[in-house]
Design a protein around this motif. Structure first.
Motif, PDB file in Angstrom:
ATOM      1  N   SER A  71     -14.981   7.079  26.193  1.00 36.33           N
ATOM      2  CA  SER A  71     -13.666   6.534  26.299  1.00 36.33           C
ATOM      3  C   SER A  71     -12.866   6.619  27.481  1.00 36.33           C
ATOM      4  O   SER A  71     -12.085   6.050  28.038  1.00 36.33           O
ATOM      5  CB  SER A  71     -12.936   6.582  25.072  1.00 36.33           C
ATOM      6  N   PHE A  75     -11.676   4.149  30.540  1.00 37.71           N
ATOM      7  CA  PHE A  75     -10.211   4.504  30.710  1.00 37.71           C
ATOM      8  C   PHE A  75      -9.672   4.328  31.856  1.00 37.71           C
ATOM      9  O   PHE A  75      -8.637   3.355  32.658  1.00 37.71           O
ATOM     10  CB  PHE A  75      -9.452   5.039  29.552  1.00 37.71           C
ATOM     11  N   LEU A  80     -10.811  -1.294  29.760  1.00 39.97           N
ATOM     12  CA  LEU A  80      -9.919  -0.877  28.475  1.00 39.97           C
ATOM     13  C   LEU A  80     -10.822  -1.369  27.213  1.00 39.97           C
ATOM     14  O   LEU A  80     -10.764  -0.868  26.195  1.00 39.97           O
ATOM     15  CB  LEU A  80      -8.729  -1.756  28.482  1.00 39.97           C
ATOM     16  N   ALA A  83     -13.271   1.166  26.574  1.00 39.83           N
ATOM     17  CA  ALA A  83     -12.590   2.599  26.120  1.00 39.83           C
ATOM     18  C   ALA A  83     -12.296   2.391  24.538  1.00 39.83           C
ATOM     19  O   ALA A  83     -12.440   3.313  23.848  1.00 39.83           O
ATOM     20  CB  ALA A  83     -11.396   2.755  26.891  1.00 39.83           C
ATOM     21  N   VAL A  91      -7.944   6.507  22.773  1.00 31.43           N
ATOM     22  CA  VAL A  91      -7.132   5.642  23.609  1.00 31.43           C
ATOM     23  C   VAL A  91      -5.545   5.467  23.345  1.00 31.43           C
ATOM     24  O   VAL A  91      -4.842   5.579  23.990  1.00 31.43           O
ATOM     25  CB  VAL A  91      -7.616   4.042  23.922  1.00 31.43           C
TER      26      VAL A  91
END
Length: 147
Positions: A71, A75, A80, A83, A91
């Protein structure tokens, strides 16, 4: 003389220089930034770079942190959706850390301490959410939460 007189006989200490007030948040930022930079460069999706989660290795169950490195990698590379797919609570933790760190730096720069006065209810709620996340991601219908 390091203090100026505010009232007769009562010296008022000078505030610490800015660099001293922000040294601890800056040190934490350097450590976290270095860790994130390493994860951004060394892909956790490639085997052999990071250890396997001990809970997953022993039981086949995903812990709340499983997928956190993937993740973070996604990120940092601007993906996103990947992630969030790998570990959504992670996140949220990255964003929460960034906000909290920023507040800490601003308060430290102004000579005010960071005070977090959370009662037990938000902590219990966060723990309950992580527990539900962990249980659901390990149930047959929670496969969409697998990292």
């Amino acid at each position: 003389m390091n203090a100026r007189a505010d009232a007769p006989g009562r010296p008022v200490p000078r505030p610490a220089p800015l660099w001293r007030r922000v040294a601890v948040p800056a040190g934490l930022f350097a450590a976290v930034g270095g860790a994130f930079a390493y994860v951004g460069v060394v892909d956790p999706g490639e085997p052999g770079h990071y250890p396997v989660c001990p809970l997953y290795r022993l039981t086949g169950l995903y812990c709340p942190g499983c997928g956190g490195l993937r993740s973070a990698h996604a990120f940092l590379h601007g993906d996103l959706l990947a992630a969030l797919r790998d570990n959504a609570p992670a996140v949220a933790a990255y964003v929460g850390f960034a906000v909290l760190w920023t507040v800490w730096v601003v308060r430290a720069a102004h000579g005010r301490p960071l005070r977090i006065d959370l009662g037990p209810a938000p902590l219990w709620a966060a723990g309950a959410l992580l527990l539900v996340f962990t249980v659901v991601r390990n149930l047959p219908f929670g496969g969409w939460l697998h990292p």
